[in-house]
Design an enzyme around this catalytic site. Structure first.
Site, mmCIF file in Angstrom:
data_model
loop_
_atom_site.group_PDB
_atom_site.id
_atom_site.type_symbol
_atom_site.label_atom_id
_atom_site.label_comp_id
_atom_site.label_asym_id
_atom_site.label_seq_id
_atom_site.Cartn_x
_atom_site.Cartn_y
_atom_site.Cartn_z
ATOM 1 N N TYR A 19 5.259 -7.472 -9.091
ATOM 2 C CA TYR A 19 5.280 -8.763 -9.496
ATOM 3 C C TYR A 19 6.005 -9.132 -10.501
ATOM 4 O O TYR A 19 5.914 -10.003 -11.423
ATOM 5 C CB TYR A 19 3.743 -9.375 -9.870
ATOM 6 C CG TYR A 19 2.736 -8.527 -8.808
ATOM 7 C CD1 TYR A 19 2.704 -9.100 -7.506
ATOM 8 C CD2 TYR A 19 2.019 -7.492 -9.230
ATOM 9 C CE1 TYR A 19 1.855 -8.424 -6.590
ATOM 10 C CE2 TYR A 19 1.103 -7.113 -8.096
ATOM 11 C CZ TYR A 19 1.190 -7.595 -6.821
ATOM 12 O OH TYR A 19 0.226 -7.138 -5.943
ATOM 13 N N ASP A 244 -13.560 -5.599 2.864
ATOM 14 C CA ASP A 244 -12.516 -4.894 2.137
ATOM 15 C C ASP A 244 -13.007 -4.271 0.858
ATOM 16 O O ASP A 244 -13.402 -5.218 -0.229
ATOM 17 C CB ASP A 244 -11.198 -6.033 1.900
ATOM 18 C CG ASP A 244 -10.227 -5.340 1.166
ATOM 19 O OD1 ASP A 244 -10.436 -4.149 0.556
ATOM 20 O OD2 ASP A 244 -9.248 -5.989 0.973
ATOM 21 N N LYS A 273 -7.617 2.951 -3.391
ATOM 22 C CA LYS A 273 -8.023 2.801 -4.754
ATOM 23 C C LYS A 273 -8.658 4.215 -5.418
ATOM 24 O O LYS A 273 -7.906 5.265 -5.634
ATOM 25 C CB LYS A 273 -8.389 1.615 -5.151
ATOM 26 C CG LYS A 273 -7.455 0.225 -5.266
ATOM 27 C CD LYS A 273 -8.047 -0.907 -6.060
ATOM 28 C CE LYS A 273 -7.058 -2.029 -5.913
ATOM 29 N NZ LYS A 273 -5.915 -1.895 -6.827
HETATM 30 N N1 PMP Z 1 -7.574 -5.207 -0.814
HETATM 31 C C1 PMP Z 1 -8.141 -5.311 -2.275
HETATM 32 C C2 PMP Z 1 -9.390 -5.812 -2.397
HETATM 33 C C3 PMP Z 1 -7.294 -4.941 -3.305
HETATM 34 O O1 PMP Z 1 -7.721 -5.209 -4.496
HETATM 35 C C4 PMP Z 1 -6.035 -4.443 -3.144
HETATM 36 C C5 PMP Z 1 -4.940 -3.974 -4.239
HETATM 37 N N2 PMP Z 1 -5.125 -4.785 -5.564
HETATM 38 C C6 PMP Z 1 -5.448 -4.219 -1.831
HETATM 39 C C7 PMP Z 1 -6.258 -4.614 -0.731
HETATM 40 C C8 PMP Z 1 -4.185 -3.505 -1.559
HETATM 41 O O2 PMP Z 1 -4.201 -2.054 -1.926
HETATM 42 P P1 PMP Z 1 -2.832 -1.352 -2.150
HETATM 43 O O3 PMP Z 1 -2.163 -1.952 -3.400
HETATM 44 O O4 PMP Z 1 -3.339 -0.003 -2.443
HETATM 45 O O5 PMP Z 1 -1.877 -1.643 -0.946
#
Ligand code: PMP
Length: 423
Positions: A19, A244, A273
């Site tokens: 970013y 998610d 994560k």
């Molecule tokens: N979904 C959610 C709810 C997230 O918080 C994030 C990452 N901040 C992602 C998807 C994307 O994951 P990544 O950065 O591992 O691609």
């Protein structure tokens, strides 16, 4: 060995940061090592980590059990392709995920990251309906204020105005948005979601939401009761329900998965994560048998997805160790302890000039301002307090590793309050 100064200069010349413009306007701090909840900077300073490396490092850094799991696996194989081959670490991880997530989820697609897990989830939804001949069902419904990742389909279900993705209007697939869920339960809101689903019934393949906590879209919490309604609405209108749980999974909200707060099982669920304890990049998309059976009986009876590093043994092994470690300890009591510490420690920010709201859920503490933060000033204030924070938009927030001790937690809270003051 290059000096810190050399590294900063080379970083500025060659390395694109998240970013950020190229070169970055704010030079990043050089980290030379990390242990427990502390990051050691190249200049010798130590910072308490208030971010868990973006929700991931729940057990802290260089945990002996996780280090050992990586080393042991390294002695066997660090990687092998997953097409036509399989291995114990990935099989064990899939079985564990099935065991600890809501009951109906039975099948696991391992992938490289959270964004890819969301890509796979959307692909599953669209392909499921396609397999049943419902080719018109190719859109997702979601609520505003969400965040699902930075690749194109995840961007399309991320809030189009709140995030950085408004740039892509006209390029992204156009999904169906309903307003942000109100914090408190509002049956009128549920009626609105129902009406929108009815209106777009022939187009909508699935509903995708972050359950209970909208993370990078604004760190907002909402009533878990909405998830029960979404479950009912999804069944009524024959669309799939996707949670998610990439940010919320593995205990962060006080439940092992946020879905558990509502006692609701989705049809598809994304995790990532914290799954590997923050050691390696890995995500997973789980689904119920109905989805797998639908896809496997379709005209193209395969899920056409297969990342090179799918099921990576090193990542699987450390994920197994991380989940074992989580379940072996009293993670729920620990998250409750952190929740209490955050509530007490962030209270002084409430009512301060410029502070709109202070909110805490599980091991997530948020101070929302009534204006965008001065990121450089806020970060510097936190670092001055010996703490690493990464504010964004109008938010100064923390989700510390679960192993953070009470004194360190007090320092983190003091740093959040100080950052809010200068921001
Ligand atoms: N979904 C959610 C709810 C997230 O918080 C994030 C990452 N901040 C992602 C998807 C994307 O994951 P990544 O950065 O591992 O691609």
């Amino acid at each position: 060995m290059p000096t810190e100064h050399d590294l900063t200069a080379l970083d500025r010349e060659h390395v694109w940061h998240p970013y950020a413009p190229m070169p970055a306007t704010q030079p990043p701090l050089v980290v030379s090592s990390a242990s427990g909840v502390r990051l050691t900077l190249a200049d010798g300073r130590e910072l308490i980590d208030g971010m868990s490396s973006w929700w991931a490092a729940i057990h802290g850094y260089r945990h002996p059990a996780l280090d050992a799991a990586v080393r042991d696996q390294l002695g066997r194989m660090s990687h092998v392709m997953f097409g036509g081959l399989t291995h114990e670490p990935a099989i064990r991880l899939a079985k564990t995920l099935v065991d600890i997530t809501p009951g109906p989820l039975r099948h696991v697609f391992l992938c490289d990251s959270g964004s890819v897990a969301v890509e796979v989830a959307v692909k599953m939804c669209l392909q499921y309906h396609r397999s049943l001949g419902r080719t018109g069902k190719r859109r997702m419904l979601t609520w505003r204020g969400g965040y699902h990742g930075d690749t194109f389909h995840p961007m399309s279900v991320t809030d189009p105005d709140g995030g950085m993705h408004s740039l892509w209007r006209g390029v992204l697939p156009e999904q169906v948005f309903v307003p942000m869920p109100p914090v408190e339960y509002d049956p009128g809101y549920v009626d609105l979601v129902g009406a929108t689903l009815r209106e777009h019934r022939d187009e909508i393949a699935g509903i995708i939401v972050e359950p209970v906590v909208q993370g990078a879209g604004g760190m907002r919490f909402h009533s878990p009761r909405y998830l029960q309604d979404l479950r009912e609405l999804a069944d009524e209108h024959d669309v799939l329900l996707v949670f998610d749980e990439i940010a919320t999974g593995f205990g962060r909200t006080g439940a092992l998965f946020a879905a558990d707060l509502a006692g609701v099982a989705p049809d598809v669920m994304c995790v990532g994560k914290a799954m590997t304890g923050g050691y390696l990049s890995m995500g997973a998309t789980l689904c119920v048998p109905r989805v797998a059976e639908g896809i496997s009986r379709g005209e193209t009876p395969v899920l056409a997805h297969g990342p090179t590093f799918m099921g990576n043994p090193l990542a699987s092994a450390v994920a197994n160790a991380s989940i074992d470690l989580l379940l072996a300890g009293d993670w729920a009591a620990n998250v409750r302890r952190i929740e209490a510490g955050l509530r007490a420690g962030l209270e002084p920010a409430r009512g301060r000039p410029g502070v709109r709201e202070v909110r805490v859920l599980g091991a997530i503490g948020v101070v929302q301002l009534d204006h965008d933060v001065d990121m450089a000033a806020a970060t510097a204030a936190a670092v001055g307090h010996g703490v690493w924070l990464r504010p964004f938009r109008d938010l100064i927030y923390t989700m510390p590793p679960y192993v953070t001790g009470d004194t360190d937690l007090e320092s983190i809270c003091a740093a959040v309050v100080a950052a809010a003051e200068v921001a």
